[in-house]
Design a protein around this motif. Structure first.
Motif, PDB file in Angstrom:
ATOM      1  N   UNK A  62       0.830  -1.195   0.000  1.00 22.78           N
ATOM      2  CA  UNK A  62       0.000   0.000   0.000  1.00 22.78           C
ATOM      3  C   UNK A  62       0.871   1.254   0.000  1.00 22.78           C
ATOM      4  N   UNK A  63       0.224   2.402  -0.184  1.00 24.09           N
ATOM      5  CA  UNK A  63       0.958   3.663  -0.311  1.00 24.09           C
ATOM      6  C   UNK A  63       1.752   3.977   0.951  1.00 24.09           C
ATOM      7  N   UNK A  64       1.205   3.630   2.105  1.00 22.16           N
ATOM      8  CA  UNK A  64       1.897   3.907   3.358  1.00 22.16           C
ATOM      9  C   UNK A  64       3.221   3.144   3.437  1.00 22.16           C
ATOM     10  N   UNK A  65       3.181   1.865   3.052  1.00 19.73           N
ATOM     11  CA  UNK A  65       4.422   1.099   3.102  1.00 19.73           C
ATOM     12  C   UNK A  65       5.412   1.591   2.050  1.00 19.73           C
ATOM     13  N   UNK A  66       4.932   1.939   0.867  1.00 17.53           N
ATOM     14  CA  UNK A  66       5.833   2.415  -0.180  1.00 17.53           C
ATOM     15  C   UNK A  66       6.577   3.666   0.293  1.00 17.53           C
ATOM     16  N   UNK A  67       5.865   4.573   0.968  1.00 17.57           N
ATOM     17  CA  UNK A  67       6.517   5.769   1.517  1.00 17.57           C
ATOM     18  C   UNK A  67       7.514   5.369   2.605  1.00 17.57           C
ATOM     19  N   UNK A  68       7.146   4.393   3.437  1.00 11.66           N
ATOM     20  CA  UNK A  68       8.038   3.899   4.489  1.00 11.66           C
ATOM     21  C   UNK A  68       9.278   3.260   3.874  1.00 11.66           C
ATOM     22  N   UNK A  69       9.084   2.503   2.813  1.00  9.24           N
ATOM     23  CA  UNK A  69      10.205   1.834   2.145  1.00  9.24           C
ATOM     24  C   UNK A  69      11.160   2.863   1.530  1.00  9.24           C
ATOM     25  N   UNK A  70      10.616   3.949   1.005  1.00 15.12           N
ATOM     26  CA  UNK A  70      11.472   5.015   0.463  1.00 15.12           C
ATOM     27  C   UNK A  70      12.375   5.567   1.561  1.00 15.12           C
ATOM     28  N   UNK A  71      11.826   5.736   2.772  1.00 21.24           N
ATOM     29  CA  UNK A  71      12.645   6.190   3.893  1.00 21.24           C
ATOM     30  C   UNK A  71      13.717   5.174   4.257  1.00 21.24           C
ATOM     31  N   UNK A  72      13.379   3.891   4.153  1.00 20.63           N
ATOM     32  CA  UNK A  72      14.358   2.838   4.420  1.00 20.63           C
ATOM     33  C   UNK A  72      15.506   2.901   3.417  1.00 20.63           C
ATOM     34  N   UNK A  73      15.199   3.176   2.151  1.00 21.64           N
ATOM     35  CA  UNK A  73      16.253   3.319   1.145  1.00 21.64           C
ATOM     36  C   UNK A  73      17.212   4.438   1.527  1.00 21.64           C
TER      37      UNK A  73
END
Length: 268
Positions: free
Chosen positions: A168-179
């Motif tokens: 979902x969009x929330x995880x995708x944004x979270x994953x971007x922060x992880x990158x």
């Protein structure tokens, strides 16, 4: 620890030619996306980085090791790989054990193991699922488990095959922060993706593959500006690029920051 691919060809046992003279270098600490249509050779190329596949011809070097002369187990200390289908690598009955599995195989034990596992679980929002069977989770959550397991291995290079699929969009944004966090830690991150919008926002370098060859390899804005070459590989520019063109914005846009800047300029 650079990744160097020198004139690599690969043919499957069935006779299918998957790579045809691929040459590239990924410098330690880079964040690179590989995109292309299905069957273009993306995953085949990535599986050469950790020795799961060996070139029919050519050489792949990881740091000062060639994949011809090192086993998959040895290469696992340098390259962590997350499969497109997480079910291909999940083998434990508890999320905590699955996340620990790769690190344990690398010889990590005790407090260091607990620290690594807990860090990885936190980064993927999995802490509350630590004692759940991975197969009681949805496919998108199992993908997170697979990513966490590779994070816990603490390899200098991470290869992630379609990490945002089904998220979902929330995880995708979270994953971007992880990158971003991985970059501050000096990790090399290679992502295979069909999500050109995500790639445009979060990767400074993009490699486009088609027919087992590299079609484009450049800065992201240059790659997505090459509309004719993208069309030949059955790819479209990001949605913001197409919207900006429809609005006749004067600058080439491929990410949100540039689009918002142009809107502010137009409103002055």
């Amino acid at each position: 620890m650079n990744i160097v691919v020198d004139d690599v060809h690969f043919t499957y046992a069935t006779g299918g030619v998957a790579l045809q003279g691929v040459t590239l270098q990924i410098t330690a600490g880079e964040r690179v996306a590989i995109i292309g249509r299905n069957g273009s050779g993306k995953s085949t190329l990535a599986r050469h980085f950790n020795g799961l596949l060996r070139p029919t011809r050519g050489v792949v070097t990881i740091g000062d090791w060639t994949t011809h002369t090192h086993s998959v187990a040895q290469l696992a200390r340098r390259v962590g790989y997350v499969f497109q289908n997480p079910d291909e690598q999940i083998c434990k009955h508890r999320v905590w054990d699955e996340v620990a599995f790769g690190a344990v195989n690398l010889g990590v034990r005790g407090a260091q193991l607990r620290e690594r596992v807990e860090w990885a679980l936190a980064r993927l929002a999995l802490a509350e699922h630590a004692h759940v069977n991975p197969y009681d989770l949805s496919p998108s959550w199992r993908r997170r488990v697979a990513i966490a397991a590779v994070l816990a291995m603490a390899t200098p290079i991470l290869v992630l095959d379609e990490p945002t699929t089904g998220q979902d969009a929330q995880f995708v944004a979270h994953f971007a922060g992880l990158l971003d966090e991985l970059q501050t830690l000096g990790k090399t991150v290679v992502v295979i993706s069909h999500d050109v919008d995500f790639v445009a926002e979060h990767f400074p370098r993009v490699i486009v593959m088609d027919g087992g060859r590299i079609l484009l390899d450049d800065r992201t804005e240059c790659v997505f500006h090459a509309a004719e070459a993208l069309a030949r590989s059955a790819l479209q520019p990001p949605q913001l690029t197409r919207l900006a063109q429809a609005l006749q914005m004067p600058r080439f846009i491929c990410a949100e920051e540039g689009f918002l800047h142009e809107l502010r300029v137009d409103s002055l």
